[in-house]
Scaffold this motif. Sequence first.
Motif, short mmCIF file in Angstrom:
data_model
loop_
_atom_site.label_atom_id
_atom_site.label_comp_id
_atom_site.label_asym_id
_atom_site.label_seq_id
_atom_site.Cartn_x
_atom_site.Cartn_y
_atom_site.Cartn_z
N ARG A 1 -104.57 -96.50 92.69
CA ARG A 1 -105.02 -96.55 91.30
C ARG A 1 -106.49 -96.16 91.17
O ARG A 1 -106.88 -95.43 90.25
CB ARG A 1 -104.79 -97.96 90.74
CG ARG A 1 -103.32 -98.27 90.45
CD ARG A 1 -103.20 -99.52 89.56
NE ARG A 1 -103.76 -100.70 90.22
CZ ARG A 1 -103.04 -101.50 91.01
NH1 ARG A 1 -101.76 -101.24 91.24
NH2 ARG A 1 -103.59 -102.57 91.55
N ARG A 2 -107.29 -96.62 92.14
CA ARG A 2 -108.71 -96.25 92.10
C ARG A 2 -108.89 -94.74 92.27
O ARG A 2 -109.70 -94.11 91.56
CB ARG A 2 -109.48 -96.99 93.19
CG ARG A 2 -109.62 -98.48 92.92
CD ARG A 2 -110.38 -99.15 94.06
NE ARG A 2 -110.52 -100.59 93.84
CZ ARG A 2 -111.11 -101.42 94.71
NH1 ARG A 2 -111.59 -100.92 95.86
NH2 ARG A 2 -111.19 -102.70 94.44
N LEU A 3 -108.11 -94.13 93.27
CA LEU A 3 -108.22 -92.69 93.49
C LEU A 3 -107.76 -91.90 92.27
O LEU A 3 -108.39 -90.89 91.89
CB LEU A 3 -107.37 -92.27 94.71
CG LEU A 3 -107.89 -92.72 96.09
CD1 LEU A 3 -106.90 -92.35 97.18
CD2 LEU A 3 -109.25 -92.07 96.37
N GLU A 4 -106.64 -92.35 91.65
CA GLU A 4 -106.17 -91.66 90.46
C GLU A 4 -107.20 -91.77 89.32
O GLU A 4 -107.41 -90.81 88.56
CB GLU A 4 -104.84 -92.27 90.01
CG GLU A 4 -103.69 -91.95 90.95
CD GLU A 4 -102.40 -92.62 90.52
OE1 GLU A 4 -102.45 -93.45 89.57
OE2 GLU A 4 -101.34 -92.35 91.13
N LYS A 5 -107.85 -92.92 89.24
CA LYS A 5 -108.85 -93.11 88.19
C LYS A 5 -110.05 -92.21 88.44
O LYS A 5 -110.61 -91.61 87.51
CB LYS A 5 -109.27 -94.58 88.16
CG LYS A 5 -110.23 -94.90 87.04
CD LYS A 5 -110.54 -96.39 87.02
CE LYS A 5 -111.52 -96.74 85.89
NZ LYS A 5 -111.83 -98.19 85.87
N ILE A 6 -110.45 -92.09 89.74
CA ILE A 6 -111.62 -91.28 90.06
C ILE A 6 -111.31 -89.79 89.85
O ILE A 6 -112.12 -89.04 89.28
CB ILE A 6 -112.07 -91.54 91.51
CG1 ILE A 6 -112.60 -93.00 91.63
CG2 ILE A 6 -113.13 -90.54 91.94
CD1 ILE A 6 -112.86 -93.42 93.04
N SER A 7 -110.13 -89.31 90.37
CA SER A 7 -109.81 -87.87 90.31
C SER A 7 -109.22 -87.45 88.99
O SER A 7 -109.19 -86.26 88.66
CB SER A 7 -108.82 -87.52 91.43
OG SER A 7 -107.60 -88.25 91.26
N GLY A 8 -108.71 -88.38 88.23
CA GLY A 8 -108.06 -88.04 86.96
C GLY A 8 -106.69 -87.43 87.15
O GLY A 8 -106.16 -86.80 86.23
N HIS B 1 -105.74 -99.11 95.93
CA HIS B 1 -106.52 -97.95 96.37
C HIS B 1 -106.03 -96.68 95.66
O HIS B 1 -106.85 -95.84 95.24
CB HIS B 1 -106.38 -97.80 97.89
CG HIS B 1 -107.22 -96.71 98.46
ND1 HIS B 1 -108.60 -96.72 98.44
CD2 HIS B 1 -106.85 -95.55 99.06
CE1 HIS B 1 -109.06 -95.63 99.02
NE2 HIS B 1 -108.01 -94.90 99.41
#
Length: 521
Positions: free
Chosen positions: A143-150, A141
Amino acid sequence: MDLNIITIIIAVVALVAGIIAGKFIFAQDTRKRIDEADLQAQSLIKEAQLKADTYKKERELEAKERFVHLKSEHEKEVMERNRKVLEGENRIKQKELTLNQKTEHLERQIKENDAIKQNLNRQIEVVNTRQAELEKHQEEHTRRLEKISGLTAEEAKSQLVESLKQEAHSQALGLQQEIIDEAKQKANKEARKIIIQSIQRTASEQAIENAITVFNLESDEIKGQIIGREGRNIRAIEAATGVDLIVDDTPEAIVLSCFDPLRREIARLSLQRLVSDGRIHPARIEEVVEKTRRQLEEQVMEIGERTVIELGIHGLHKELIRIVGKMRFRSSYGQNLLMHSREVANLCAVMASELGLNPKLAKRAGLLHDIGKVPDEETELSHALLGAKLAEKYGENPAIVNAIGAHHDEMEMQYVISPIVQACDSISGARPGARREIMQQYLQRIKELENLAQAYNGVEKAYAIQAGRELRVIVEADKVSDQDSEKLSFEIAQKIQTEMTYPGQIKVTVIREKRAVNVAR
């Protein structure tokens, strides 16, 4: 011749016959005595044999009795030992039975614990498995948030903390601006108070004005409501506030008399609320007085905060701010303590600036130099040493602590601002009309009078009223009986008479009130 011979022969024969007869008689007598002696000897022998037989039988009987007695005692000892042996065997059997039962119980518990332990181990394994799964889900989760927010997690935390800091800073600035605006709005009102207090310093009736407050009424009919039936309302007000209410012929006015300005203010505000409400009875009086006391404590805090804001003093502990607010209701030698402290603070700041020292530190020390005069509890320390102790307790600068404790030379001066505070205190108190020695002596005598009564067991409150001519002592009904009340009144009066110096006479009144309170629900 022949006749004489015959006579002689006859005589000799007779003599021989007499001798023979005497010997025969003596022999018979001796034989008789021997026989009697034999008989006596035989009787003595028989008697001795009888006695010997009797003594022998007695000894045999005694021996038999002793044997029987010893035998019975031995049998008893044997029986007692047998009984003890049996009891010991029974106890041992009982202990063996108990031990067997405990052993069985422990074995059952061990078996149960093994089962529980196995069950817990299984549950722990399940929890560990689920925790590992949750950690995997959380990482995925994140990793997904970091990918979405940059952004990484640390960068997101930093941005959030920075935004919270900016928001808190803006709110603090807004609150500070509101406090400054409020202080400006109330500046005229505070200025009027300062002018009135300055006028009172030069008034001729300084002690009287500081000891009484006149409460104005709309009409004299309200006086009857304040007094109440048989005076119960006025007694309740005096008992709750410690202020003497003087109701005389003065039209539309009641005089509140008390040496403590804080008590007079509580009584004045309470009377104002009671008169406005119209409900005046003992229960309502106690409720209003308690509510007024709490509100006055809030007002004390507001006065302290306004004072430190106006003087530009920051970072003062809340308890010190409260003590500064209490100075408004205290006086020193007839001089208002808060006004005196403010004046000393300003003088210290000016003098420190002229000498090239820190004016803010000097102003802070000048404001706090008399905080020991308004303690919450009575102490044997002088006000300078007590003030230094309080300042040190609430984290003030060591220079300020030393200035407070040394402004009456009770501590050694270790910092430059200490003599400045001492000089400014003398300047403020030495102004013409600033202080009155008589008023301070009067207040000290009143306080000693109240403290003397409060030292007795069972005394709940003690109030000196009528300018110290009467001492009213309120006792706890559960601890002091009616007879003890009379005894207490006499003892207090005697102690005042022997230990205190006072003009005229002092009336000691002990009040004991029993209340029965129940609540209907």
